[in-house]
Scaffold this active site. Structure first.
Site, short mmCIF file in Angstrom:
data_model
loop_
_atom_site.label_atom_id
_atom_site.label_comp_id
_atom_site.label_asym_id
_atom_site.label_seq_id
_atom_site.Cartn_x
_atom_site.Cartn_y
_atom_site.Cartn_z
N SER A 171 -32.13 12.59 95.69
CA SER A 171 -32.33 13.99 96.07
C SER A 171 -31.14 14.48 96.87
CB SER A 171 -33.61 14.15 96.90
OG SER A 171 -33.61 15.42 97.51
N HIS B 26 -32.25 14.77 91.56
CA HIS B 26 -33.38 15.58 92.05
C HIS B 26 -32.85 16.73 92.89
CE1 HIS B 26 -37.64 16.06 93.22
NE2 HIS B 26 -37.18 16.35 94.44
N ASP C 73 -33.88 20.08 95.08
CA ASP C 73 -35.00 20.70 95.81
C ASP C 73 -34.71 22.16 96.10
OD1 ASP C 73 -36.90 18.49 96.37
OD2 ASP C 73 -35.17 17.61 97.39
N MET D 177 -36.08 25.51 97.66
CA MET D 177 -37.13 25.97 98.59
C MET D 177 -36.95 27.45 98.89
SD MET D 177 -36.97 22.96 101.40
CE MET D 177 -36.91 21.23 100.95
N MET E 36 -39.95 24.37 94.89
CA MET E 36 -40.90 24.65 95.98
C MET E 36 -40.85 26.15 96.21
SD MET E 36 -40.07 21.32 98.33
CE MET E 36 -38.55 20.96 97.46
N MET F 261 -46.44 14.11 95.75
CA MET F 261 -45.68 14.28 96.99
C MET F 261 -46.24 13.29 98.02
SD MET F 261 -43.41 16.55 96.39
CE MET F 261 -42.75 16.46 98.06
N GLY G 58 -40.82 20.10 102.15
CA GLY G 58 -40.08 21.01 103.01
C GLY G 58 -38.88 20.40 103.70
N GLY H 143 -36.29 13.01 105.01
CA GLY H 143 -36.34 12.14 106.18
C GLY H 143 -37.70 11.97 106.81
N ASP I 92 -42.29 11.44 95.39
CA ASP I 92 -41.24 12.14 96.15
C ASP I 92 -41.60 12.20 97.62
OD1 ASP I 92 -39.20 13.79 97.04
OD2 ASP I 92 -39.92 15.59 96.00
N GLY I 93 -40.76 11.55 98.44
CA GLY I 93 -40.89 11.67 99.88
C GLY I 93 -41.03 10.34 100.58
N GLY I 94 -40.06 10.03 101.43
CA GLY I 94 -40.16 8.82 102.25
C GLY I 94 -39.93 7.52 101.51
N GLY J 82 -34.00 10.62 98.92
CA GLY J 82 -33.00 11.47 99.55
C GLY J 82 -32.23 10.73 100.62
N SER J 83 -32.84 10.62 101.80
CA SER J 83 -32.14 10.00 102.94
C SER J 83 -31.90 8.51 102.73
CB SER J 83 -32.93 10.26 104.23
OG SER J 83 -34.29 9.93 104.06
C1 DX5 Z 1 -39.11 17.15 100.39
C2 DX5 Z 1 -38.31 17.06 99.14
C3 DX5 Z 1 -37.81 15.70 98.86
C4 DX5 Z 1 -36.84 15.18 99.88
C5 DX5 Z 1 -36.92 13.69 99.85
O1 DX5 Z 1 -39.73 18.37 100.44
O2 DX5 Z 1 -39.09 17.46 98.04
O3 DX5 Z 1 -37.25 15.61 97.56
O4 DX5 Z 1 -35.51 15.58 99.65
O5 DX5 Z 1 -36.20 13.18 100.92
P1 DX5 Z 1 -36.53 11.74 101.52
O6 DX5 Z 1 -36.35 10.75 100.42
O7 DX5 Z 1 -35.54 11.58 102.63
O8 DX5 Z 1 -37.95 11.78 102.02
ZN ZN Z 2 -38.30 17.04 96.07
#
Ligand code: DX5
Ligand code: ZN
Length: 225
Positions: A12, A37, A39, A41, A72, A141, A146, A149, A179-181, A202-203
């Protein structure tokens, strides 16, 4: 091996250095990303505003990997001509953001894109049951959307398992994305064991601790077990 199925890694770019975005997109592509990916928003469906069409176009210009575009956006149907304009991109909308989910999903399919529906942590899997046969992807999710990290919500694993059972029962070949964490640890491995075949990270990929190739290698190694 954690799973027989090939697991796709979708970095991401929300965690990338936006002052150096083109180079980072090329680096993650060269390091073997299966999808990128993206995002988007809108500051309405989620509190933050990330970026729009101009940046998505710039990302696409720096990779030949398909984009996995996570909208989003409240009522994304109004912006399909903006974001569903290249057929190889996958378009993901939120069940909670669509007043007419069946119509929105159908319109994305009509444009020739693969289509997915994302479910917030508080949204039951039943929200996608009646459109499942139309979907290429359901995205669980595992954080509240949003921001990058955040910590993985462990209850997401049971949700992935329940979704896998429903997809199996329906006889669909819909993929499950999470998606997420997600890190190169139990969060990735347990998600795969539960039934996920696309991992967003992402992170875990764009960070100050390691280079992008190192992070991708770590994630790939973790996925392969
Ligand atoms: C959060 C996003 C994710 C985010 C994931 O709203 O949809 O795609 O970038 O980031 P990590 O992997 O750091 O949780
Ligand atoms: Zn995402």
């Amino acid at each position: 091996m954690v799973s027989e199925a090939r697991v796709l890694i979708a970095p991401s770019v929300l965690s990338a250095d936006f002052a150096d975005l083109g180079r980072q997109v090329r680096a993650v592509t060269d390091a073997g990303a299966d999808l990128i990916h993206v995002d988007v928003m809108d500051g309405v469906f989620v509190p933050a505003i990330s970026f729009g069409e101009v940046v998505v176009d710039a990302i696409r210009a720096n990779t030949d990997v398909p984009l996995n575009i996570h909208l989003m956006i409240q009522e994304p149907e109004n912006l399909l001509s903006t974001f569903a304009k290249v057929e190889s991109d996958q378009i993901l909308v939120h069940a909670e953001a669509c007043g007419h989910l069946h119509r929105t999903v159908s319109r994305i399919k009509d444009k020739g894109n693969q289509v997915g529906v994302a479910l917030n942590p508080g949204t039951p899997v039943s929200a996608v049951e009646d459109v499942l046969s139309l979907l290429d992807i359901v995205m669980v999710m595992s954080v509240n959307p949003g921001a990058s990290g955040q910590s993985f919500i462990p209850q997401s694993l049971d949700k992935i398992r329940r979704l896998k059972a429903i997809i199996g029962h329906a006889g669909c070949d819909t993929q499950i994305e999470v998606d997420g964490g997600i890190k190169a640890d139990w969060t990735a491995q347990d998600s795969i064991k539960a039934g996920a075949t696309i991992l967003v990270a992402g992170s875990a990929i764009f960070n100050d601790r390691e280079t992008i190739p190192e992070a991708m290698k770590g994630m790939r190694g973790c996925v392969l077990g």
